[in-house]
Each structure stands twice: as structure tokens, then as C-alpha cells.
Design an enzyme around this catalytic site. Structure first.
Site, PDB file in Angstrom:
ATOM      1  N   SER A 288      36.529  38.876  47.055  1.00  0.00           N
ATOM      2  CA  SER A 288      37.011  37.488  47.060  1.00  0.00           C
ATOM      3  C   SER A 288      37.323  36.904  45.688  1.00  0.00           C
ATOM      4  O   SER A 288      37.950  35.842  45.599  1.00  0.00           O
ATOM      5  CB  SER A 288      35.987  36.613  47.764  1.00  0.00           C
ATOM      6  OG  SER A 288      35.853  37.039  49.098  1.00  0.00           O
ATOM      7  N   VAL A 289      36.877  37.543  44.628  1.00  0.00           N
ATOM      8  CA  VAL A 289      37.246  37.072  43.295  1.00  0.00           C
ATOM      9  C   VAL A 289      38.775  37.019  43.174  1.00  0.00           C
ATOM     10  O   VAL A 289      39.334  36.151  42.498  1.00  0.00           O
ATOM     11  CB  VAL A 289      36.628  37.998  42.213  1.00  0.00           C
ATOM     12  CG1 VAL A 289      37.277  37.778  40.866  1.00  0.00           C
ATOM     13  CG2 VAL A 289      35.129  37.770  42.118  1.00  0.00           C
TER      14      VAL A 289
END
Lengths: 578, 115
Positions: A288-289
Site C-alpha cells: 500500500s505504500v
């Protein structure tokens, strides 16, 4: 008449004889004078050499001693610049230097008793093998190394043996006062002082000429980051970890940690796991970064408002694949909500809206898809879908299917929050004023401002509440990715990461933390996701940085919180953790 | 003969004087050269000793070493960030938001929009 002439001639002869004789005499006298003078000079010189200089003055004695070293005196080495240059941190602290050490060798022809000498040497150096030493001492060679880099007390013990065939040679030895700190960045040298890895390798030529090198690293921050990561790895029984502290304006890396690490003074080449550089050589899917990048791309390229909505009620289907949310809201989400709740469905839709080419180009412009251009040569090649299909665009929007290095991710995030200028990471201290630095814009100031607000929102109300430190406006994004295994992604082997910036209203520092295969514990109720593992490290590091650098927290209510600007896009239906 | 002897004597005396002066100068040069060698050697040795001390200082003050000593002998923690206060003498506040300046060197290049 004849008599007259005889008389006259005789007189003339006598006169001439007399004049010539005088001339000879005077010449003889002159010559004698010169000889006498020469003898006098010789006598004075002899007096000088035997009497005056016979008793050497202390200065003369010291001078002769100073000039008669077999090996060059340290001053000669300093003066000639042959000593390998030092590596310093940004504050001038030595991180690598060269010192003189003694190495033991044998002139085997002059060893009187090889068996006894070998036994005595093995007593002093237990790591040596008796057979090996004995063989060398019996070889008859005039020069054979017995032990490189001996300690002073060991040297004394060898001298006490009194064996004339044993001798010492002075050598340069590379020393690292901080042991394992920043080991993967600094690198190490061979026993002959040639750089083999890291900065030692990349700058081998200039260091070999005796030139010093100032790194961007701050060894205090390096320790603070390493200490925090080590504690997390221990707490979560993890396999490895990595971390970066970066100046978002200059791209200077203030700290870079890859764990496990190794002692630079005694690098163990067999321990491949410790030698491996996870900062620049290891490539990871960070999950998700990557939503930071897809969200920024959408805001910048499509110029959509933050109120734009994405339907995350049902999983997104693409062919035989279904994209689901980890923190499922099962409702229609605005962009800040997609970001805050870390919706895979919403992010995939953003990728869909952008299109394959636009998203891939955006990632490429941020330097995520090509090998890092960096001062350290150990750089990994990002893993990129090939060919890049539309499905890859969906997954790459939330960080699956694209693997890159921690330093590249850090630089890319820094580029989005510093006002929108491309950041080139560097390990070298830079003194170029901001106004003189060439800058390339990658996103608009408006997009950068929005990203700061969204990152702050994740910390105030999203998945990274544990990263917050009151007074520092910490912003960031969590990323929990399953590691690829033999049968697809493995739910039990995670990579938990967090990339944060502070202060979010005008970021100065970026902190990246990553833990490889953490296991949940009692304190985290069995969770090993980034919100529980990586986000708390951000808070710890910010606190350490504040005390080290003297950063003063902002008093409550004295400045507006950046998250407040986007909170009205959020529908707070329920609280989520991690 | 008498005249020649005088000349010889003069030459002799002058030569002797010059030889003595030359010897004195050579002695002086040699002595200064020796002093220089000794000084250079001493400076080099002092430089190296200083360098060794710097390396020892770096080791003794390495954060890891200090941490180890603190853990063993002291009971210290990372200070509470709220204990950090602003030095009122500082003119620049770190967290004051700054507006981006107009920079003539700024290359505003749109890499992605492909216009």
C-alpha cells in the site's frame, strides 16, 4: 771586438738567467702557497669532522635517526598522501580511517629451531595451525607471512621469543570506529586496502589518493534508526529489516540501515544474510505504500478534485482476478477515504482511471522502475511486469507486482512532498545552496500540498495512528505486503513497511521503515501488519531525532493541522486499527 | 721576491678567510637542515599521534559504545519530546511553514503529461 760581444752576451745571459730564476721562484712560492692553503683547509676540515662533529649534537643524532628508518616514518606517509583517505559523517565524525599495524613474517633461512618457534607462535596466536606455521618456517623462503595485523601485546610476545628469523613489517589497516553502523553503506576493503563494497568501493580511486570524503550520514541518527529497527525485529521475531532517514529537499541520506548487519572490522563473508544490502540491492513489493504514487498521479495528471468518488462496495473483478480490501469499508469512498482506509479497490480504480501508460510513465519518472543511479554500486534491478498489461496497472496501483528498493521508494515519496521536485538520493554531503540546485518538477505544488494533507490524515485518522508524535505533524502511509511464495502470495510471510514525513505542513525529513516477516505478538493481538509493526518505529525515530537535533515540538493549536484541510471528505462511520 | 711574497700572503689570507667563511656557512646550513628534519619528523609523528587519538575518540564516542555504557551503568531513556523547548535567541523557527520562492534556476519540466 769579439771579446766585447762575448762580454756583452755573457752579461745579457746572466741578466736573463737571473730574471728567469726569479720568475720560477715566485711561481714556486705561489704553488707552495696554494698547497699550504689546501693542507690548511684539509686540516680544518679534518678538525671539523673529527673534533667538532665527532661529538654529535642531539639535533644531529635525532636527524640521523629520523632519516634512517627502514620503513617510511608516519610523517612521510602523511606528507606523500599515500595513506588511504578518511571517510567522515556529515558532522566530521570518523567512520573509516587508516592506522599503522605490524604484520609478522619469517625469513625461514634464519629460523634456528622451526619446531620450537612454531609451537611458541601458536601459543601466541591460537588461531594459527601448528602444521601450517611449521611448514612455513621449514620452507627455506626468505619471506613468508605468518600473521597479518598483530596487536601490540602479541608483537611484544613474539619479540620475547628472540628468534632472529622472525620480523615485523608495518602495514596500513582500515579501521571502522563504529563497527556495524552503516556497514552496508560504508563498505569494506581488502587486506591490501582496496575497496570491495559500498562507498569504499565506489570512491576507491580518490580514497587511495589520500582524499577524505564527507558523507551525508549523521552517525547519531544512524544509531537511533538502527536501535529502533533492531528492537522491532526482536519484538516481532522478524527475519530482517531496513530503514532510511532522508532530507526531502536535498535527497541526502542521513541514515540508512540494513539488518542484520555485520562488523566492518571483521566482515564475515560466509554470512550472506548479514552482508546483503537490503537498502539498495534488495527489491521488495511494498504494497500500500505505492498508493501514495497512484494517488499523486491521479491528482496531478487528471487534476481531479479530492471529492472524486470510487465504488468500493464490491471487490473489483478483472478477468479471473478479484481485488479486495484488507480494511473493507464496503461503500463509496472519496480520494482521502481511499487513501486513509488504504482501499485496494479504490486505488485500482484510480489506476484504471489513469490508464496503463500514464501510470507506468509516472512511476518511471519517479525513478521506481529502473536501477538506482547511486554512489553505492550494489543496486538492485526493480521487478516490473513484462509485458505490462492492464491488470498489472490495477495491481501496481496498490503496490503489487512491482518490486523496488527502499531507497528508491523513499526518494519517490520525498519528490512528492517537497513541493514536487525530483529528489536524487545521495550519500555525499552537499553544500550547494538551495537556489543553485537544478530542480526538476514532477508534480505541481498543489498536488504536493494535497499529498502532505493525505499523508497526515493517515496518521491522525487512518492506519498509522501509532506513528504520531504530538507537536511534529507526522504524516505517512503504511504498507503490508504478502511475500511471493511457490504457490502465489503467502499470507503468513509479510513485509510491513511505513514511509513517513514530518512536519507534514512543510516536510523536512522522510523516514522509511521496513520489517521482513514479522510475527504478531501478544501486545499486537497477533497482528503483524504495518500499522502495528512499522508505524510505531516512525514515532520512536522522530522522538530520537527531536532530542538529537533539538527539534522543538509545535504547541497544540498554534498551527493548523494539515489533516484538517481534508477531513471534511471523510465519513467517520467506524474506527479502524492497523 | 719581496713583492711576490706579499701578494701570495694576501691571496693566502683572503683564501683562508673565504674557506673559513664557507665552512661556517656549510656548518650552519647543515645544522639548520638537521633541525628541519627533526622538526618535520616530530610534526609527522604528532600528526599521526593526533590521528590515532581521533580514531580512539571516534570509537569511544561511537553511539553504540555510549549506548552500551549507558545500559550498563546508567538508567537513561530517550527524553520526552515535550521537554524540548525553543531557544528564544534563535531567530528562525524550524517548523515555520515557508512559501516556495521564485527560483530563476527552477526547471519546471512536466515529465508525465507529455504535452
Amino acid at each position: 771586438m769579439f771579446g766585447y760581444f762575448v762580454q756583452r752576451y755573457k752579461i745579457r745571459m746572466e741578466g736573463e738567467h737571473s730574471a728567469s730564476f726569479g720568475l720560477v721562484r715566485s711561481r714556486m712560492a705561489l704553488l707552495s702557497g696554494f698547497f699550504i692553503l689546501a693542507y690548511v683547509v684539509l686540516a680544518i676540515r679534518a678538525f671539523d669532522l673529527t673534533i667538532l662533529q665527532g661529538q654529535l649534537s642531539p639535533e644531529r643524532q635525532a636527524s640521523i635517526t629520523a632519516q634512517s628508518f627502514v620503513t617510511p616514518a608516519p610523517d612521510m606517509v602523511f606528507a606523500s598522501g599515500k595513506r588511504r583517505g578518511d571517510i567522515l559523517d556529515r558532522n566530521g565524525v570518523l567512520v573509516a580511517t587508516t592506522l599503522k599495524v605490524q604484520s609478522l613474517y619469517a625469513d625461514a633461512l634464519h629460523i634456528s629451531n622451526p619446531a620450537l618457534t612454531a609451537r611458541q607462535l601458536v601459543e601466541i596466536f591460537p588461531e594459527l595451525s601448528y602444521n601450517d606455521v611449521f611448514e612455513k618456517l621449514e620452507s627455506g623462503k626468505r619471506f613468508v607471512w605468518l600473521k597479518r595485523e598483530v596487536m601490540p601485546d602479541e608483537q611484544e610476545a613474539v619479540l620475547e621469543i628472540g628468534e632472529p628469523g622472525l620480523a615485523f613489517q608495518e602495514e596500513d589497516r582500515r579501521m571502522y570506529p563504529n563497527g556495524g553502523l552503516a556497514a552496508h553503506i560504508i563498505g569494506y576493503t581488502s587486506i591490501d586496502n582496496h575497496g570491495l563494497s559500498g562507498i569504499e568501493r565506489s570512491f576507491d580511486q580518490s580514497l587511495s589518493k589520500g582524499e577524505n570524503l564527507s558523507l551525508s550520514l549523521d552517525i547519531r541518527l544512524q544509531h537511533a534508526l538502527q536501535r529502533t529497527l533492531e528492537k522491532s525485529i526482536t519484538d516481532f521475531n522478524a527475519k530482517a529489516g531496513a530503514g532510511v532517514i532522508m532530507d526531502v529537499e536535498t535527497g541526502e541520506i542521513l541514515a540508512g540501515v540494513s539488518l542484520p548487519t555485520f562488523n566492518l572490522n571483521k566482515p564475515d563473508m560466509q554470512n550472506k544474510d548479514a552482508i546483503f544490502n537490503r537498502l539498495t540491492l534488495g527489491v521488495y513489493e511494498l504494497g500500500s505504500v505505492f498508493k501514495i504514487f497512484s494517488t499523486a498521479a491521479l491528482l496531478d495528471l487528471k487534476e481531479v478534485p479530492l471529492a472524486t468518488k470510487f465504488d468500493a462496495r464490491e471487490p473489483l473483478e478483472s478477468g479471473r482476478f478479484k481485488i479486495r480490501d484488507y480494511h473493507a469499508e464496503k461503500r463509496i469512498l472519496t480520494i482521502p477515504e481511499v487513501f486513509m482506509y488504504s482501499s485496494n479497490i479504490g486505488s485500482a480504480m484510480m489506476g484504471q482511471a489513469l490508464g496503463t501508460e500514464a501510470l507506468r510513465n509516472f512511476y518511471e519518472d519517479l525513478g521506481l522502475l529502473t536501477p538506482l543511479d547511486f554512489e553505492v554500486r550494489e543496486v538492485g534491478h526493480p521487478l516490473v511486469p513484462h509485458p505490462w498489461r492492464d491488470l498489472n496497472t490495477l495491481t501496481a496501483s496498490y503496490g503489487h507486482g512491482v518490486a523496488t528498493t527502499p531507497v528508491q521508494v523513499s526518494s519517490a515519496v520525498a519528490s512528492l512532498v517537497n513541493g514536487g521536485y525530483l529528489v536524487r538520493p545521495t550519500l555525499i554531503k552537499t553544500d550547494v545552496p538551495e537556489a543553485e540546485r537544478p530542480r526538476i518538477r514532477v508534480v505541481s505544488q498543489d498536488t504536493s500540498d494535497k499529498m502532505r494533507q493525505l499523508l497526515r490524515l493517515v496518521v491522525t485518522d487512518g492506519t498509522a495512528k501509532k506513528a504520531d508524535v504530538p507537536g511534529f505533524f507526522v504524516g505517512g502511509k503504511t504498507g503490508t505486503a504478502e511475500k511471493p511464495g511457490k504457490n502465489g502470495y503467502d499470507r503468513n510471510r509479510l513485509i510491513s513497511s511505513f514511509v513517513g514525513v514530518f512536519p507534514a505542513n512543510n516536510p523536512k525529513y522522510l523516514i522509511f521503515t521496513m520489517v521482513d516477516e514479522p510475527k504478531g505478538n501478544k501486545k499486537t493481538y497477533g497482528y503483524a501488519t504495518a500499522g502495528w509493526v512499522a508505524a510505531p518505529m516512525m514515532a520512536e525515530v522522530v522522538k530520537s531525532m527531536a532530542s538529537i537535533l533539538g527539534l522543538v515540538p509545535v504547541k497544540a493549536q498554534t498551527q493548523p493541522d494539515p489533516a484538517d484541510a481534508v477531513k471534511h471528505y471523510i465519513t467517520f462511520e467506524k474506527e479502524k486499527h492497523g | 721576491m719581496k713583492r711576490i711574497s706579499t701578494k701570495v700572503m694576501i691571496v693566502f689570507v683572503v683564501a683562508l678567510g673565504l674557506a673559513t667563511a664557507l665552512l661556517h656557512v656549510s656548518q650552519r646550513v647543515q645544522k639548520l637542515g638537521d633541525e628541519r628534519s627533526v622538526l618535520l619528523s616530530d610534526i609527522g609523528r604528532d600528526l599521526y599521534d593526533t590521528h590515532v587519538l581521533e580514531a580512539e575518540w571516534a570509537y569511544l564516542n561511537s553511539p553504540q559504545n555510549l549506548q552500551m555504557l549507558v545500559d550498563e551503568y546508567l538508567d537513561l531513556e530517550v527524553p520526552d519530546v515535550n521537554s524540548i523547548v525553543q531557544d528564544t535567541h534563535e531567530s528562525v523557527l524550524f517548523f515555520m511553514p515557508q512559501q516556495p520562492e521564485d527560483d530563476p534556476l527552477l526547471h519546471s519540466v512536466s515529465l508525465t503529461q507529455g504535452e
